[in-house]
Design an enzyme around this catalytic site. Structure first.
Site, PDB file in Angstrom:
ATOM      1  N   THR A 185      29.876 100.213  44.061  1.00  0.00           N
ATOM      2  CA  THR A 185      30.693  99.008  44.185  1.00  0.00           C
ATOM      3  C   THR A 185      31.791  98.958  43.142  1.00  0.00           C
ATOM      4  O   THR A 185      32.752  98.206  43.296  1.00  0.00           O
ATOM      5  CB  THR A 185      29.818  97.751  44.053  1.00  0.00           C
ATOM      6  N   ARG A 224      29.654 105.516  38.189  1.00  0.00           N
ATOM      7  CA  ARG A 224      29.046 105.040  36.958  1.00  0.00           C
ATOM      8  C   ARG A 224      27.627 105.576  36.865  1.00  0.00           C
ATOM      9  O   ARG A 224      26.873 105.505  37.829  1.00  0.00           O
ATOM     10  CB  ARG A 224      29.011 103.506  36.935  1.00  0.00           C
ATOM     11  N   SER A 272      32.042  99.584  31.991  1.00  0.00           N
ATOM     12  CA  SER A 272      32.071  98.129  32.030  1.00  0.00           C
ATOM     13  C   SER A 272      30.942  97.518  31.204  1.00  0.00           C
ATOM     14  O   SER A 272      30.919  97.665  29.987  1.00  0.00           O
ATOM     15  CB  SER A 272      32.030  97.652  33.486  1.00  0.00           C
ATOM     16  N   ASP A 285      33.180  90.763  29.107  1.00  0.00           N
ATOM     17  CA  ASP A 285      32.366  91.964  29.012  1.00  0.00           C
ATOM     18  C   ASP A 285      33.169  93.050  28.294  1.00  0.00           C
ATOM     19  O   ASP A 285      34.356  92.869  27.998  1.00  0.00           O
ATOM     20  CB  ASP A 285      31.874  92.391  30.396  1.00  0.00           C
ATOM     21  N   ASP A 292      34.790  95.816  28.877  1.00  0.00           N
ATOM     22  CA  ASP A 292      36.105  96.299  29.318  1.00  0.00           C
ATOM     23  C   ASP A 292      37.014  95.159  29.758  1.00  0.00           C
ATOM     24  O   ASP A 292      38.100  95.390  30.282  1.00  0.00           O
ATOM     25  CB  ASP A 292      35.969  97.357  30.418  1.00  0.00           C
ATOM     26  N   THR A 308      30.353  93.368  49.124  1.00  0.00           N
ATOM     27  CA  THR A 308      30.230  93.261  47.676  1.00  0.00           C
ATOM     28  C   THR A 308      31.136  94.259  46.974  1.00  0.00           C
ATOM     29  O   THR A 308      31.222  95.414  47.357  1.00  0.00           O
ATOM     30  CB  THR A 308      28.766  93.520  47.260  1.00  0.00           C
ATOM     31  N   GLU A 311      30.321  86.593  42.550  1.00  0.00           N
ATOM     32  CA  GLU A 311      29.354  85.872  41.727  1.00  0.00           C
ATOM     33  C   GLU A 311      29.034  86.585  40.415  1.00  0.00           C
ATOM     34  O   GLU A 311      28.613  85.950  39.453  1.00  0.00           O
ATOM     35  CB  GLU A 311      28.069  85.629  42.515  1.00  0.00           C
ATOM     36  N   ALA A 312      29.277  87.893  40.363  1.00  0.00           N
ATOM     37  CA  ALA A 312      28.988  88.665  39.144  1.00  0.00           C
ATOM     38  C   ALA A 312      30.122  88.486  38.134  1.00  0.00           C
ATOM     39  O   ALA A 312      30.643  89.447  37.581  1.00  0.00           O
ATOM     40  CB  ALA A 312      28.801  90.138  39.490  1.00  0.00           C
ATOM     41  N   LYS A 343      39.679  92.177  39.352  1.00  0.00           N
ATOM     42  CA  LYS A 343      39.205  91.121  38.462  1.00  0.00           C
ATOM     43  C   LYS A 343      39.810  91.290  37.075  1.00  0.00           C
ATOM     44  O   LYS A 343      40.034  92.401  36.609  1.00  0.00           O
ATOM     45  CB  LYS A 343      37.681  91.089  38.401  1.00  0.00           C
TER      46      LYS A 343
END
Length: 583
Positions: free
Chosen positions: A51, A55, A144, A297, A299, A372, A397-398, A410
Site C-alpha cells: 500500500t 518496505r 515511514s 511520523d 518522514d 486502501t 484513517e491511518a 499525504k
C-alpha cells in the site's frame, strides 16, 4: 526442507550479484550453517509493492530491503524520460543515504538527469519536486513509521502520485529483466559530481514553503500554546518554517525527539498511532502549558493531534476524527468562495470512517472512496479533477491527509497547519476543536471506530484466517452475525474471491488484488449499523481490521464496539485458537 539444488542456484545467483560484503556474508553464513528454510524465505520470494511502495526489514535476500533493488529500466520507456529526469530523496534511516546514492547511480547509468536532494528531506518534498520539475518519476528512500530495522522505497510516477497497477507490475517485470547490476552500479560515493546530477534541495524547499504560504494566507492570530514532536524524524525544520510563512506563532518542541535519529531511542515503534507513543509529548505539553499536541511520523507525511480537554485528560484524535474535522475546515473555506458545492469533492480510503460520506450527503458535495493506500486516493483525485471537480480533501484513517491540489499525496506538514488554523478560529469563537467534533457528531451522526490488528507474519496462517471467513454455513459462505449485528452485505476485493452482494451482478466496483480484503456491512433492528473490513497488510506482518459503529445515540456506540470486536477476535478470527496476538 526446500530442494537443495534450487537453493544452491539461488545462493550462487545472489553471491554473483551482491557486492556488499555485509549482505554477502549473511547469505554465506546461512549457507554454511545449513539454514535452508531461512534461505528459501529470503531468496525464493521477491519483495512486492504494498500500500505504500516497497518496505521490509533490512537484510540480505530478494524478499528484503538491500542494495539489490532497482527501478530505472521501466521509467526509461516514458516520453523524454532521460531529459525530464527523476527526483531522488531519502530520510535518516540506516542505509537510506546509501540506497538513495545507488538509486541515483542506476538512473545516471541509463542517461537520466537526476534531481538529487542532499541531506534528510521530508517525504512530501519528493512528489512536490516531481510535479514542480516535470520529472518522469521520483523515489523516496524511507520506511515511514516502521520499526528501526526496516527501510523501503516510495515510488512516484510522472503524475507525482505513488504508482498503482499496472505500473507497479511493469516496474517489477523490468527489475526481473535487469537483475545483474553493472560493474559501477555500486559506486554511490561519486554520484554528486556527475554532470547529470543536479542539486535542487534548497530550491524545492523554498518553493514548497511558498506553496504552503499560498495555501494558507495569514489570519488573525490566536493565543494558542502548542507542542510538536518530530518522532526523531524530518519534520522539525519544515514545520517551523511552515508556521512562520503562514503567520502562525512559534511552536514548542519535544527536544528529546526533535532531531533525526535512525534508532528512535525514545520510541519502541516510531508510529504516532501506537499506544503510549505520545507519552513524552504529553509530559512536555503538561510542563509548558500547551493546549494542543501535534505529531508527525518520521518522514513527515502523516499527522496526529491531541487536545487537553481538562486538567488531567488528553484526547488523542484518531485519523477518522481528524478527517472529519479537516473536512469541516475545508467545507467552510470552500463555502466562502461561493462556488457550487456539487463541484467540490473529497476522497477517502474505503476503510476510513463513513462519516465523510454522511457529511457529503447532508451538504451536497461529491464523495468517493477507494482502495486502501494513498496511491489509490491520489489517483482518484486526479480522475475527479479531469471531470471538473475541485478536490479539497484526501484522507485515510491511518492519519494520512492531503489538502493541496499540487501534492496528491499525504502531507503531515500542511495537515498540521490546517488543524492549527481550525483550532485558532475556534479559539477566537471561544470554543475548541474537541467541542467542534461533538457538534459534527450531533449534526451528521455519531461514528465510533476500533482499528487494530492481529500480529501474523505466517502466510499459511493468514490464509487459514481468511478461509475461515469465507467458509461458513450460509448461502454466501460468509458469516451472517457479528455479535448482535446481522450481516446484511459483503464485499470481497480479493483475486479469486471477488464478490459484492450490493451489486446486481455481484461484481465489485473497486479493483481486486492478490491481498485478502473483505468488508462486512450490517445493522441491528434498533437502527445502529456497523462496517468491518479485515485485510492483510501490504507492508507489515499483520492482519488489520477496521471496525466502525454508527448511531444517532452516542451512548450505544462504545458497548457495541466492544461486543463486535470480541466477536471478531473470538467467533470469526479464532485468535486464541490460532495463537494470534492482538495489538
Amino acid at each position: 526442507m526446500p530442494q537443495s539444488s534450487r537453493i544452491d542456484e539461488l545462493v550462487a545467483e545472489w553471491l554473483k550479484y551482491d557486492k556488499n560484503p555485509e549482505t554477502r556474508s549473511e547469505i554465506e553464513h546461512l549457507w554454511d550453517d545449513g539454514e535452508w528454510d531461512e534461505l528459501d524465505k529470503r531468496l525464493s520470494h521477491r519483495i512486492e509493492f504494498g500500500t505504500a511502495g516497497l518496505r521490509a526489514k533490512m537484510q540480505a535476500g530478494y524478499s528484503s530491503m538491500n542494495d539489490l533493488i532497482g527501478l530505472a529500466a521501466h521509467l526509461s520507456t516514458l516520453p523524454d524520460a532521460l531529459k525530464r529526469g527523476v527526483v531522488v530523496g531519502h530520510d535518516h534511516r540506516h542505509n537510506s543515504k546509501r540506497w538513495a546514492g545507488l538509486t541515483t547511480r542506476a538512473f545516471l547509468n541509463r542517461g537520466f538527469k537526476v534531481y538529487s536532494y542532499r541531506g534528510v528531506v521530508h517525504t512530501p518534498l519528493v512528489p512536490f519536486g516531481v510535479k514542480k520539475l516535470g520529472a518522469v518519476g521520483g523515489v523516496m528512500v524511507t520506511a515511514s513509521h516502521n520499526p528501526a530495522q526496516d527501510n523501503g522505497w516510495k515510488v512516484y510516477y510522472e503524475n507525482a502520485v505513488q504508482i498503482i497497477p499496472p505500473v507497479d507490475k511493469a516496474i517489477a517485470d523490468a527489475i526481473l529483466e535487469n537483475l545483474e547490476p553493472e560493474d559501477d552500479a555500486w559506486d554511490s560515493d561519486t554520484v554528486r559530481e556527475h554532470p547529470l546530477c543536479e542539486d535542487k534541495t534548497n530550491n524545492m524547499r523554498y518553493d514548497y514553503h511558498n506553496h504552503v504560504a499560498a495555501l494558507f494566507p495569514p489570519e488573525e492570530p490566536a493565543d494558542l500554546a502548542i507542542t510538536h514532536t518530530s518522532f526523531h524524524g524530518s519534520a522539525d525544520l519544515s514545520i517551523a518554517r511552515a508556521f512562520a510563512v503562514t503567520g502562525l506563532p512559534p511552536i514548542m518542541t519535544v527536544r528529546q525527539q526533535r532531531d533525526p535519529d535512525p534508532d528512535f531511542p525514545t520510541l519502541p515503534f516510531p508510529n504516532p498511532e501506537e499506544k503510549g507513543a505520545l507519552s513524552l509529548a504529553i509530559e512536555t505539553a503538561n510542563s509548558n502549558g500547551s493546549q494542543y499536541i501535534l505529531a508527525n511520523d518520521p518522514d513527515s507525511d502523516r499527522f496526529l493531534a491531541a487536545e487537553k480537554i481538562d486538567r488531567n485528560q488528553w484526547h488523542v484524535y484518531t485519523g477518522d476524527e481528524i478527517g472529519a474535522l479537516l473536512a469541516s475546515y475545508v467545507l467552510e473555506e470552500y463555502k466562502r468562495t461561493n462556488r457550487p458545492l456539487d463541484k467540490m469533492a473529497m476522497v477517502a480510503s474505503t476503510v476510513s470512517s463513513k462519516m465523510l460520506g454522511a457529511m457529503a450527503k447532508a451538504e451536497g458535495f461529491h464523495f468517493e472512496d477507494t482502495l486502501t493506500g494513498f496511491k489509490y486516493i491520489g489517483n482518484k483525485a486526479l480522475e475527479l479533477e479531469e471531470k471538473g471537480y475541485a478536490v479539497e480533501l484526501l484522507y485515510e484513517e491511518a492519519i494520512g491527509f492531503g489538502l493541496s491540489p499540487f501534492i496528491r499525496d499525504k502531507d503531515g506538514i500542511t495537515a498540521a497547519i490546517a488543524f492549527v488554523r481550525l483550532a485558532a478560529r475556534l479559539h477566537r469563537r471561544s470554543t475548541s476543536v474537541f467541542a467542534q467534533l461533538q457538534l459534527l457528531y450531533k449534526k451528521y451522526g455519531f461514528f465510533g471506530t476500533r482499528n487494530s490488528y492481529f500480529k501474523c507474519g505466517d502466510g499459511a496462517l493468514k490464509a487459514k484466517v481468511f478461509k475461515g471467513l469465507r467458509e461458513n454455513k450460509s448461502d454466501t459462505g460468509y458469516p451472517t452475525q457479528l455479535g448482535s449485528f446481522k450481516v446484511q452485505d459483503v464485499r470481497d476485493l480479493t483475486d479469486g474471491h471477488a464478490y459484492d452482494s450490493m451489486q446486481s451482478d455481484k461484481k465489485p466496483v473497486l479493483p481486486v488484488s492478490a491481498a485478502d480484503m473483505i468488508t462486512f456491512y450490517g445493522a441491528k433492528e434498533s437502527g445502529e449499523s456497523f462496517v468491518l473490513t479485515v485485510r492483510t497488510s501490504g507492508t507489515e506482518p499483520k492482519i488489520k481490521y477496521y471496525l466502525e459503529v454508527s448511531s444517532r445515540d452516542q451512548a450505544t456506540i462504545e458497548p457495541l464496539l466492544v461486543e463486535a470486536e470480541q466477536a471478531l477476535a473470538g467467533e470469526w478470527v479464532k485468535s486464541d485458537e490460532l495463537g494470534l496476538e492482538k495489538a
